[in-house]
Design a protein around this motif. Structure first.
Motif, PDB file in Angstrom:
ATOM      1  N   ILE A 104       0.829  -1.198   0.000  1.00 30.48           N
ATOM      2  CA  ILE A 104       0.000   0.000   0.000  1.00 30.48           C
ATOM      3  C   ILE A 104       0.866   1.252   0.000  1.00 30.48           C
ATOM      4  O   ILE A 104       0.594   2.222  -0.718  1.00 30.48           O
ATOM      5  CB  ILE A 104      -0.950  -0.018   1.212  1.00 30.48           C
ATOM      6  CG1 ILE A 104      -1.906  -1.200   1.119  1.00 30.48           C
ATOM      7  CG2 ILE A 104      -1.721   1.292   1.319  1.00 30.48           C
ATOM      8  CD1 ILE A 104      -2.736  -1.426   2.374  1.00 30.48           C
ATOM      9  N   ALA A 105       1.937   1.238   0.803  1.00 31.57           N
ATOM     10  CA  ALA A 105       2.797   2.415   0.903  1.00 31.57           C
ATOM     11  C   ALA A 105       3.515   2.708  -0.412  1.00 31.57           C
ATOM     12  O   ALA A 105       3.570   3.854  -0.866  1.00 31.57           O
ATOM     13  CB  ALA A 105       3.817   2.208   2.030  1.00 31.57           C
ATOM     14  N   VAL A 106       4.067   1.672  -1.042  1.00 34.92           N
ATOM     15  CA  VAL A 106       4.757   1.877  -2.321  1.00 34.92           C
ATOM     16  C   VAL A 106       3.760   2.259  -3.410  1.00 34.92           C
ATOM     17  O   VAL A 106       4.043   3.105  -4.271  1.00 34.92           O
ATOM     18  CB  VAL A 106       5.559   0.625  -2.721  1.00 34.92           C
ATOM     19  CG1 VAL A 106       6.217   0.809  -4.085  1.00 34.92           C
ATOM     20  CG2 VAL A 106       6.629   0.325  -1.674  1.00 34.92           C
ATOM     21  N   GLY A 107       2.576   1.654  -3.372  1.00 32.33           N
ATOM     22  CA  GLY A 107       1.549   2.028  -4.329  1.00 32.33           C
ATOM     23  C   GLY A 107       1.171   3.496  -4.223  1.00 32.33           C
ATOM     24  O   GLY A 107       0.919   4.162  -5.235  1.00 32.33           O
ATOM     25  N   THR A 108       1.169   4.025  -2.981  1.00 35.86           N
ATOM     26  CA  THR A 108       0.816   5.432  -2.765  1.00 35.86           C
ATOM     27  C   THR A 108       1.931   6.368  -3.189  1.00 35.86           C
ATOM     28  O   THR A 108       1.704   7.356  -3.904  1.00 35.86           O
ATOM     29  CB  THR A 108       0.478   5.670  -1.281  1.00 35.86           C
ATOM     30  OG1 THR A 108      -0.584   4.787  -0.884  1.00 35.86           O
ATOM     31  CG2 THR A 108       0.053   7.111  -1.045  1.00 35.86           C
ATOM     32  N   ALA A 114      -8.814   3.289  -3.895  1.00 32.14           N
ATOM     33  CA  ALA A 114      -8.704   1.844  -3.655  1.00 32.14           C
ATOM     34  C   ALA A 114      -7.629   1.552  -2.611  1.00 32.14           C
ATOM     35  O   ALA A 114      -7.833   0.720  -1.711  1.00 32.14           O
ATOM     36  CB  ALA A 114      -8.392   1.130  -4.969  1.00 32.14           C
ATOM     37  N   LEU A 115      -6.488   2.221  -2.727  1.00 30.93           N
ATOM     38  CA  LEU A 115      -5.435   2.063  -1.727  1.00 30.93           C
ATOM     39  C   LEU A 115      -5.909   2.519  -0.357  1.00 30.93           C
ATOM     40  O   LEU A 115      -5.565   1.919   0.673  1.00 30.93           O
ATOM     41  CB  LEU A 115      -4.200   2.867  -2.147  1.00 30.93           C
ATOM     42  CG  LEU A 115      -3.444   2.369  -3.382  1.00 30.93           C
ATOM     43  CD1 LEU A 115      -2.342   3.355  -3.750  1.00 30.93           C
ATOM     44  CD2 LEU A 115      -2.861   0.994  -3.142  1.00 30.93           C
ATOM     45  N   TRP A 116      -6.705   3.583  -0.340  1.00 32.34           N
ATOM     46  CA  TRP A 116      -7.250   4.098   0.913  1.00 32.34           C
ATOM     47  C   TRP A 116      -8.144   3.055   1.582  1.00 32.34           C
ATOM     48  O   TRP A 116      -8.048   2.814   2.793  1.00 32.34           O
ATOM     49  CB  TRP A 116      -8.026   5.380   0.623  1.00 32.34           C
ATOM     50  CG  TRP A 116      -8.434   6.171   1.825  1.00 32.34           C
ATOM     51  CD1 TRP A 116      -7.841   6.170   3.051  1.00 32.34           C
ATOM     52  CD2 TRP A 116      -9.526   7.097   1.910  1.00 32.34           C
ATOM     53  NE1 TRP A 116      -8.491   7.035   3.890  1.00 32.34           N
ATOM     54  CE2 TRP A 116      -9.530   7.620   3.223  1.00 32.34           C
ATOM     55  CE3 TRP A 116     -10.480   7.523   1.001  1.00 32.34           C
ATOM     56  CZ2 TRP A 116     -10.464   8.563   3.644  1.00 32.34           C
ATOM     57  CZ3 TRP A 116     -11.412   8.466   1.418  1.00 32.34           C
ATOM     58  CH2 TRP A 116     -11.406   8.974   2.728  1.00 32.34           C
ATOM     59  N   GLY A 117      -9.013   2.428   0.802  1.00 36.21           N
ATOM     60  CA  GLY A 117      -9.857   1.383   1.345  1.00 36.21           C
ATOM     61  C   GLY A 117      -9.063   0.194   1.860  1.00 36.21           C
ATOM     62  O   GLY A 117      -9.362  -0.367   2.930  1.00 36.21           O
ATOM     63  N   LEU A 118      -8.026  -0.192   1.119  1.00 35.36           N
ATOM     64  CA  LEU A 118      -7.159  -1.286   1.571  1.00 35.36           C
ATOM     65  C   LEU A 118      -6.433  -0.917   2.851  1.00 35.36           C
ATOM     66  O   LEU A 118      -6.184  -1.776   3.710  1.00 35.36           O
ATOM     67  CB  LEU A 118      -6.160  -1.643   0.467  1.00 35.36           C
ATOM     68  CG  LEU A 118      -6.743  -2.305  -0.781  1.00 35.36           C
ATOM     69  CD1 LEU A 118      -5.669  -2.426  -1.865  1.00 35.36           C
ATOM     70  CD2 LEU A 118      -7.312  -3.678  -0.444  1.00 35.36           C
ATOM     71  N   TRP A 119      -6.087   0.365   2.991  1.00 38.88           N
ATOM     72  CA  TRP A 119      -5.408   0.793   4.215  1.00 38.88           C
ATOM     73  C   TRP A 119      -6.312   0.644   5.425  1.00 38.88           C
ATOM     74  O   TRP A 119      -5.876   0.182   6.483  1.00 38.88           O
ATOM     75  CB  TRP A 119      -4.937   2.246   4.083  1.00 38.88           C
ATOM     76  CG  TRP A 119      -4.256   2.734   5.337  1.00 38.88           C
ATOM     77  CD1 TRP A 119      -2.982   2.443   5.749  1.00 38.88           C
ATOM     78  CD2 TRP A 119      -4.830   3.551   6.360  1.00 38.88           C
ATOM     79  NE1 TRP A 119      -2.724   3.048   6.960  1.00 38.88           N
ATOM     80  CE2 TRP A 119      -3.840   3.737   7.349  1.00 38.88           C
ATOM     81  CE3 TRP A 119      -6.071   4.164   6.525  1.00 38.88           C
ATOM     82  CZ2 TRP A 119      -4.056   4.500   8.500  1.00 38.88           C
ATOM     83  CZ3 TRP A 119      -6.288   4.918   7.664  1.00 38.88           C
ATOM     84  CH2 TRP A 119      -5.291   5.079   8.634  1.00 38.88           C
ATOM     85  N   TRP A 120      -7.581   1.031   5.280  1.00 37.28           N
ATOM     86  CA  TRP A 120      -8.504   0.869   6.407  1.00 37.28           C
ATOM     87  C   TRP A 120      -8.645  -0.607   6.783  1.00 37.28           C
ATOM     88  O   TRP A 120      -8.720  -0.953   7.975  1.00 37.28           O
ATOM     89  CB  TRP A 120      -9.871   1.462   6.062  1.00 37.28           C
ATOM     90  CG  TRP A 120      -9.918   2.965   6.135  1.00 37.28           C
ATOM     91  CD1 TRP A 120     -10.035   3.828   5.086  1.00 37.28           C
ATOM     92  CD2 TRP A 120      -9.833   3.770   7.320  1.00 37.28           C
ATOM     93  NE1 TRP A 120     -10.033   5.130   5.543  1.00 37.28           N
ATOM     94  CE2 TRP A 120      -9.915   5.123   6.906  1.00 37.28           C
ATOM     95  CE3 TRP A 120      -9.705   3.487   8.665  1.00 37.28           C
ATOM     96  CZ2 TRP A 120      -9.868   6.189   7.810  1.00 37.28           C
ATOM     97  CZ3 TRP A 120      -9.652   4.542   9.578  1.00 37.28           C
ATOM     98  CH2 TRP A 120      -9.744   5.871   9.148  1.00 37.28           C
ATOM     99  N   ALA A 121      -8.698  -1.475   5.771  1.00 38.11           N
ATOM    100  CA  ALA A 121      -8.754  -2.907   6.060  1.00 38.11           C
ATOM    101  C   ALA A 121      -7.488  -3.368   6.777  1.00 38.11           C
ATOM    102  O   ALA A 121      -7.541  -4.181   7.709  1.00 38.11           O
ATOM    103  CB  ALA A 121      -8.948  -3.691   4.762  1.00 38.11           C
TER     104      ALA A 121
END
Length: 414
Positions: free
Chosen positions: A104-108, A125-132
């Motif tokens: 997630i971090a590298v994707g951002t 999408a990355l934001w949603g994955l971060w909450w998960a």
């Protein structure tokens, strides 16, 4: 059992596929992050390509590991409980959300931030994955610590730095929140502020628990000396992880605060014109203090490793060697981040040197892992061996729930 060629069957490899494999994702993701912020030739095509190549390798490994884990727990349902009750293997459950967070971090920062990939939809999408990931990190932090208290057997003499793994998950998650808050500021200020506040809370909770365990670990060292077993030696660098990652998270959150504050309709401290700079200055001071603590533990780690090597020699290669990559990678990342924040040549040079050392260490460990994957010898689940040992105080029959007919059928098919 291994055959004459010392190769394990695929089914045996799957059955012995432990959560500690996600430490490979943690180490590979740390290297990917390192070269997205390398202090020399910053932003060059070569460094971006290197960081992106590690990202896609990490993504491929993560998908493979998730698939293998799903097959393992589907085919061998009793393994899950035995793994959770094991005093070492159960700790590695936290490696899953931490490995995912590096993606997630590298994707951002790289795919979206530097390449502009995917636009707003990809960022959300990355934001949603971060909450998960935050939810999984909280579950690991509470759940695994609960299991350590209620189900597992621990003693201070047997303590290792691996006890930090469950509680460091919120700290790692908070660093991803800092990067996302900065990126989200251009699209949703409210969402960015919510992410910033949530990441600050997870950072505070995880760091407090990590510091408490480090005090206990220092007491263990003072009373019983340096660990000499393979697990203790290879976990010597783990304390660098929470300190290094917390320092990086603090700097990211402070930088995001400078972008988001002041706010006209926010509470007093957040609408003050100097609030953002004050928070950033506090973040830099906190990161510097955490870097000093990490350097202190690096010294103890090196002393402990040489102490163990002189007495017992180098331990045989296992997955535990991956525990050396991520902590050193985040320590190098914090050093580089401080070089940028303070414009200090010392941190820039030391961070670059340490980043290269971490890359070389990754190459050695990765190559040794590939060799052992070929013959299957690296697939080893101690929780299964101890559960099957008739001399053990607790057998599999004592510790696992009965397997119903459906689960027996499932295991026989696999």
């Amino acid at each position: 059992m291994p055959t004459n060629s010392n190769k394990k069957r695929v089914a045996d490899c799957i059955r012995h596929f432990t959560p500690s494999w996600f430490a490979v994702n943690m180490g590979t993701g740390a290297v990917s992050l390192l070269f997205s912020v390398f202090p020399y030739w910053t932003g060059s095509d070569a460094l971006r390509a290197l960081s992106t190549a590690f990202f896609f390798l990490n993504l491929l490994l993560f998908v493979l590991f998730c698939s293998a884990s799903a097959v393992r727990y589907w085919c061998f349902p009793g393994v899950w409980r035995a793994m959770l009750r094991h005093p070492v293997q159960g700790l590695y459950v936290g490696a899953f959300p931490m490995g995912a967070l590096t993606l997630i971090a590298v994707g951002t920062t790289v795919l979206h931030g530097q390449y502009g990939f995917g636009g707003r939809a990809f960022l959300y999408a990355l934001w949603g994955l971060w909450w998960a990931d935050v939810a999984l990190s909280a579950l690991c932090c509470w759940g695994v610590v609960y299991l350590m208290i209620a189900e597992q057997r621990h003693a201070l003499r047997d303590m290792s730095a691996l006890w930090l793994l469950p509680v460091v998950t919120p700290v790692v998650a908070s660093s991803g929140g800092g990067a996302l808050a900065h990126a989200l500021a251009a699209h949703t200020t409210t969402g960015a502020l919510a992410t910033l506040a949530s990441a600050a809370c997870t950072l505070s909770a995880g760091l407090a628990l990590a510091l408490a365990l480090l005090v206990a670990y220092l007491l263990r060292l003072l009373q019983h000396g340096f660990p000499t077993g393979a697990g203790g030696v290879l976990a010597a660098c783990v304390p660098l992880g929470p300190m290094g990652q917390a320092g990086v998270a603090a700097l990211l959150l402070g930088d995001a605060a400078r972008t988001l504050l002041p706010r006209a309709h926010a509470p007093f401290f957040a609408r003050n014109e100097r609030a953002a700079e004050a928070l950033y200055a506090l973040a830099v001071c906190a990161a510097l203090a955490l870097w000093a603590l990490a350097t202190l533990w690096l010294g103890y780690a090196l002393l402990g490793i040489q102490y163990a090597l002189r007495r017992a020699g180098a331990p045989p290669f296992t997955l535990a060697y991956w525990g050396l990559i991520f902590p050193n990678g985040v320590y190098a990342n914090l050093t580089i981040a401080l070089a940028l924040a303070l414009d200090a040549p010392f941190f820039r040079i030391w961070g670059a040197i340490y980043a290269v050392v971490t890359l070389l260490l990754w190459i050695v460990v990765f190559s040794q892992t590939v060799v052992r994957v070929h013959n299957g010898r690296i697939f080893d689940a101690p929780c299964l061996q101890e559960a099957a040992d008739p001399a053990s105080s607790e057998t599999m029959q004592d510790r696992a729930v009965p397997v119903d007919d459906q689960e027996k059928t499932r295991a026989s098919i696999c």
